[in-house]
Motif scaffolding. Sequence first.
Motif, PDB file in Angstrom:
ATOM      1  N   UNK A  40       0.820  -1.208   0.000  1.00 53.50           N
ATOM      2  CA  UNK A  40       0.000   0.000   0.000  1.00 53.50           C
ATOM      3  C   UNK A  40       0.854   1.259   0.000  1.00 53.50           C
ATOM      4  N   UNK A  41       0.190   2.348  -0.384  1.00 56.21           N
ATOM      5  CA  UNK A  41       0.752   3.681  -0.274  1.00 56.21           C
ATOM      6  C   UNK A  41      -0.228   4.514   0.533  1.00 56.21           C
ATOM      7  N   UNK A  42       0.274   5.146   1.575  1.00 55.26           N
ATOM      8  CA  UNK A  42      -0.576   6.002   2.390  1.00 55.26           C
ATOM      9  C   UNK A  42       0.024   7.394   2.465  1.00 55.26           C
ATOM     10  N   UNK A  43      -0.791   8.391   2.351  1.00 53.74           N
ATOM     11  CA  UNK A  43      -0.319   9.778   2.428  1.00 53.74           C
ATOM     12  C   UNK A  43      -1.296  10.591   3.250  1.00 53.74           C
ATOM     13  N   UNK A  44      -0.746  11.408   4.153  1.00 54.75           N
ATOM     14  CA  UNK A  44      -1.571  12.288   4.986  1.00 54.75           C
ATOM     15  C   UNK A  44      -1.070  13.713   4.844  1.00 54.75           C
ATOM     16  N   UNK A  45      -1.996  14.607   4.593  1.00 59.79           N
ATOM     17  CA  UNK A  45      -1.723  16.055   4.616  1.00 59.79           C
ATOM     18  C   UNK A  45      -2.519  16.607   5.787  1.00 59.79           C
ATOM     19  N   UNK A  46      -1.851  17.198   6.758  1.00 50.13           N
ATOM     20  CA  UNK A  46      -2.592  17.557   7.975  1.00 50.13           C
ATOM     21  C   UNK A  46      -1.981  18.755   8.672  1.00 50.13           C
ATOM     22  N   UNK A  47      -2.763  19.285   9.603  1.00 46.26           N
ATOM     23  CA  UNK A  47      -2.324  20.384  10.468  1.00 46.26           C
ATOM     24  C   UNK A  47      -2.834  20.122  11.878  1.00 46.26           C
ATOM     25  N   UNK A  48      -1.992  20.382  12.854  1.00 41.64           N
ATOM     26  CA  UNK A  48      -2.395  20.228  14.254  1.00 41.64           C
ATOM     27  C   UNK A  48      -1.859  21.411  15.029  1.00 41.64           C
ATOM     28  N   UNK A  49      -2.695  22.062  15.804  1.00 40.77           N
ATOM     29  CA  UNK A  49      -2.198  23.199  16.575  1.00 40.77           C
ATOM     30  C   UNK A  49      -2.822  23.226  17.959  1.00 40.77           C
ATOM     31  N   UNK A  50      -2.180  23.974  18.844  1.00 44.04           N
ATOM     32  CA  UNK A  50      -2.663  24.148  20.201  1.00 44.04           C
ATOM     33  C   UNK A  50      -2.681  25.634  20.532  1.00 44.04           C
ATOM     34  N   UNK A  51      -3.548  25.992  21.485  1.00 42.53           N
ATOM     35  CA  UNK A  51      -3.640  27.384  21.949  1.00 42.53           C
ATOM     36  C   UNK A  51      -3.780  27.377  23.459  1.00 42.53           C
ATOM     37  N   UNK A  52      -2.867  28.092  24.115  1.00 43.49           N
ATOM     38  CA  UNK A  52      -2.926  28.266  25.567  1.00 43.49           C
ATOM     39  C   UNK A  52      -2.757  29.753  25.860  1.00 43.49           C
ATOM     40  N   UNK A  53      -3.554  30.236  26.819  1.00 42.38           N
ATOM     41  CA  UNK A  53      -3.485  31.661  27.146  1.00 42.38           C
ATOM     42  C   UNK A  53      -2.101  32.037  27.673  1.00 42.38           C
ATOM     43  N   UNK A  54      -1.442  31.104  28.382  1.00 40.62           N
ATOM     44  CA  UNK A  54      -0.163  31.422  29.024  1.00 40.62           C
ATOM     45  C   UNK A  54       1.037  31.152  28.130  1.00 40.62           C
ATOM     46  N   UNK A  55       0.811  30.661  26.951  1.00 42.59           N
ATOM     47  CA  UNK A  55       1.930  30.323  26.073  1.00 42.59           C
ATOM     48  C   UNK A  55       1.819  31.093  24.772  1.00 42.59           C
ATOM     49  N   UNK A  56       2.974  31.470  24.251  1.00 44.82           N
ATOM     50  CA  UNK A  56       3.022  32.079  22.919  1.00 44.82           C
ATOM     51  C   UNK A  56       2.114  33.308  22.831  1.00 44.82           C
ATOM     52  N   UNK A  57       2.032  34.048  23.925  1.00 41.11           N
ATOM     53  CA  UNK A  57       1.149  35.226  23.993  1.00 41.11           C
ATOM     54  C   UNK A  57      -0.282  34.899  23.615  1.00 41.11           C
ATOM     55  N   UNK A  58      -0.725  33.687  23.909  1.00 32.17           N
ATOM     56  CA  UNK A  58      -2.096  33.297  23.624  1.00 32.17           C
ATOM     57  C   UNK A  58      -2.364  32.981  22.167  1.00 32.17           C
ATOM     58  N   UNK A  59      -1.359  33.000  21.327  1.00 35.88           N
ATOM     59  CA  UNK A  59      -1.572  32.739  19.892  1.00 35.88           C
ATOM     60  C   UNK A  59      -1.431  31.241  19.614  1.00 35.88           C
ATOM     61  N   UNK A  60      -2.150  30.707  18.636  1.00 32.98           N
ATOM     62  CA  UNK A  60      -2.016  29.280  18.301  1.00 32.98           C
ATOM     63  C   UNK A  60      -0.587  28.979  17.836  1.00 32.98           C
ATOM     64  N   UNK A  61      -0.127  27.776  18.148  1.00 37.99           N
ATOM     65  CA  UNK A  61       1.188  27.349  17.698  1.00 37.99           C
ATOM     66  C   UNK A  61       1.103  25.899  17.255  1.00 37.99           C
ATOM     67  N   UNK A  62       2.026  25.477  16.384  1.00 39.74           N
ATOM     68  CA  UNK A  62       1.983  24.087  15.908  1.00 39.74           C
ATOM     69  C   UNK A  62       2.246  23.127  17.056  1.00 39.74           C
ATOM     70  N   UNK A  63       1.464  22.074  17.116  1.00 32.83           N
ATOM     71  CA  UNK A  63       1.726  21.020  18.083  1.00 32.83           C
ATOM     72  C   UNK A  63       3.076  20.395  17.763  1.00 32.83           C
ATOM     73  N   UNK A  64       3.764  19.888  18.751  1.00 33.11           N
ATOM     74  CA  UNK A  64       5.090  19.332  18.548  1.00 33.11           C
ATOM     75  C   UNK A  64       5.103  18.281  17.429  1.00 33.11           C
ATOM     76  N   UNK A  65       4.052  17.459  17.381  1.00 33.34           N
ATOM     77  CA  UNK A  65       4.016  16.377  16.398  1.00 33.34           C
ATOM     78  C   UNK A  65       3.132  16.736  15.202  1.00 33.34           C
TER      79      UNK A  65
END
Lengths: 305, 804
Positions: free
Chosen positions: B638-663
Amino acid sequence: MTDSYKLPNIAIIISLLLLFTGCEKNFDIGLGHTEPQLVVEAYINTEIPAYNYVILSKSQTIENTSIASIPVKNALVKISEGSLMQNNTIVWDSSSSVILKETTLPDVPAGISDGIYTDPNLQTDPARALRGIAGKYYLLEIEVNGEIFTATAPLLSPIPIDHLSTDYHYTDEDGTSKGRITVNFKDPDTTGNCQLFYWRHSDNQKSFGWGSLGTRKRITNSDENNNGSYMRLTNSYGFVKGDSITYYMANVTRDVYNFWDSYNKARNSNGPLSTPVSLLSNISGNNVTGCFSGLAISAATIIMD
Amino acid sequence: MSVRTILNMTTGMRNLRTIYCFVKALLLLCCLQCMHTANAQTVTVSIHVLNSIHMPVSNATVDIDGNRMLADSSGKLLQAFTKGNHLIEASAVGYYSRLLHITLLSDTTINLMLIQKENELSNIVITAGKNNNKNEMSFYSLDIDRLKKIPVILGETDPLKTITLLPGIKNGGEAGSGIYVRGGGPDQNLILLDDIPVYNPNHLLGFFSVFNGEAIKSVSVKKGDMDAAYGGRLSSIISIDTREGDKDSLKLSGGIGLISSKLSIEGPLVKNKASFIISGRRTYIDQVAKVFAKKRIGNNGYYFYDINGKADYEINDNNKLLFTFYNGKDKFSYTNDKNNLFNANWGNTIAGLTWKQQMPSGKLKQSVSMIYNAFDLDSYYGYDLSDYIFTSAVTDYQVKNDWSYTPSGKFNLNWGLQYIWHQFKPGAGDITQGILEFKTEINNQYAREAAIYLSSGFRISRRLRATTGLRYSYFNQVGPTERVIYNEDGNPTGETELYKKGESIAHYQYPEPRLNLDYTLSSVSSIKLSYNKTIQYLHLATTSGATFPSDIWIPAGQIVQPGIAQQVSIGYFRNTHSNIYHFSAEAYYKDLDNQVEFKQGAQLLLNQNIEGEMMFGKGKAYGIELFAEKKKGKLTGWVGYTLSRTQRTYAEMNDGKPFPYRYDRTHDMSVVANYTLSRQWNFSTVFVFGTGNALTMPTGRVNYNVGFNVSQRTASYTSMNQYNEINNYRLPAYHRADICATYTPISKKKKRFSSSWNFNIYNVYNRRNPYFIYMDINQTEKSLQGKMVYLFPITPAIGWNFKF
């Protein structure tokens, strides 16, 4: 003292295990350029007038392999004293304002004194030099290239040191007899009391600055787990037998404790498997970091037996 | 009555109204379907597909009068027939198909025995990844015999590593532990071994999983369209089933590999009625290291072992007892040149007893299970005159009862209940410094978790089929414990409050609706749509750098909220060339709430105030997964391909702006190919490519804590990294290729003993994929340098497996 109970750095041990299968190489990380930040290291204290100073520097950009400091000269630095009113506002006494100048103190050698601002009265009129008073509030104002930065630091009441004791004697690898100091005091019944610890002894007798009074790690304590208790906190630093030690305990506010706690974590976050830590600054303004620390000092002296 | 109490009551009442309306609609549908079923001239036939030793053949295909269907993992299929003559054909990979002409006049049970093709090597790698006739969206299943053909690091068959070759399922990077499914964290997967949760499924910090290939029968993954019978995790259900023992005769099998060996013994307890199987595995990394790297490693050592046991007893045709057991341990010891010693042991123990019952009609089934599972860690560190001992543990006791009613092939009803008693021991430390001893114990925590569920699958029209379900879960943290009281700023006040045994500390309850719609476009294509809401009451406290066994499970409480996820998926599925080729495209969107992150530099071990170290935020994940598979012929894969985006938002981190999840991995691709050259030789290859993990890298250096040595005229300071945006950097892309060859000697005479050789090369073109990177600062030389640590260069391995 929370630092004494810190578990061994498991990450380092895991890294050693990985050496069996892992390999390492240098590489160009290629990080993007960022604007340098203004770094403020400022103190007001109740005990040592010469140690009321402000150090201004710029952070190094990551692509610069030098880690030497970049001093900020010709800044306008002012400290004013104020009082807290019953309506919880602070009234600043403009007549108390002191303009700090780039230092000419003999204890700070020329050539490395750039960016250090002290009260000129320390040399011209020591009796009128800036001195912190417990119960008062202090406003730090900095102007660099037209940009304004401010911070406020209250000075709490010093917590009396009941006594110092010497404990945990041992013989070092070079055969030197050493021991450790335990500070004994009663934590006030109010919650949120935090302390920083400094010391002067033979090794740093001829030194200047809070950064020289102790180890690079800032020893801290807070009463989260034992509010109102009688505290016996042992410093892990080993003092040589016969050494005379002046031990300082600074009662600080929560924001100052949080900054130095983040500093301790940040200084350890350089190695592999570490967590990035940003300093919890209490300086207001754009692109600035640092702390204006109000230190309410109590001191005691002991000779290591 | 406080405003909060009123709001809670109002919310509770709204939830109750929702549940009442849902259940009423479901029961009405059930009645209509039952009436329809009763009026038809049909009989119900229970088909069992078995092999020559009376063991079920998982996921066999059953063709009934030209309509192709799929048996379940226990080889069973329940189907309604009109009375009269029928043609039934059963087939499965590795078996000769079986054809049966039958005249049906009443409800009956048919056992179809399939003969295994000896030395039939893999011509299908995924046995039942997708099937247009089953409402199983976002689902994959892998047979262990096929898993063994896929090349893996050091030849160690690993179901958790292999499932990351499927779209939407990612690993944490080179040898990284943790499975990340559609933007979820590693603790958001319900990993089950014979339906028993496993808390820490990793050995050697994630290099290998705890699942011994010798004991496993199959692994399946569901990453959306969650069954209402399952809950407690947000992202996926990863189910590993162990095989049952041979009921016919005593057998021995095993394998010797480069770093571990395994052995299984199985046989009948009562011939054709009861069997047992015991499998063991032990690594000898410690012994290999002492031979090849004694200077570097010295007497330091590490090893792990796994023991799996299973017993089953068929009381009669309608009753069966099953007992499952697992115990595994990692043992690590390290002594440096100053004789400072570090020891750590960690591992899981699980045990489960299940009674499965089927009513004589075969339409009504139930199972009752009693389960125990535990994870514990003990570590010791000796330094000079000081000793540190740290322990932590989590233990569950669980009972569950599941029912299934299938009056016809067009309708089924499932319901059940579950109760878990959790015990958490977040940490206890014993510190001895010279003659003084300090004990620190973090208060144990206790919680009850319960759930009931009801679900139904039914045909709305000739083309449209639906599965609806509702799971209602409840969680209650109780005493005895002593809790730290926090002020409004989240700082501990220094005061605590005591809770008596059983006294409620905090409780939560949520409805968790599930919906799946399956629209058949043609006999070879379909569109599926699903929605599910899931709740997770336990969070995993882990350091960002590495998933070390000191990870701590934290229950929802007064400050810690349960995690919530809602996911919508839509997919198109198509088979071509008589099911030789399969294609699918799935798109998903997942919304996450109450996601836990720890404050920077948080002290997680022996911290009474661990709740104060937590932050809560939101997450979002979306993507498209493409999958193309060839199931039959000499060449499969088989061939599998994923195109994706994952992000997190915390008020105390990154000035409250969304940032990419580590993975967050924008592109993720896997190519798996298997070629059967002959009865003796089989070749397979894997190629993977993925965007590098997101990291927070420093943007500058800050010097602080300045002091001056007056006599030496020097300044001292501490240099620290300065950070700006969270996860602002990407590791280099990860890619590698592996190859594997399996040689099975063929004897002219049929022998009881058989063996095979397995030759693996991991990372064929020696790609240096980073394990981690860091900045190396030299305070003396006042310089810094970027460093990359990579783990596995080109790594050959050889293994020998046998069966007797």
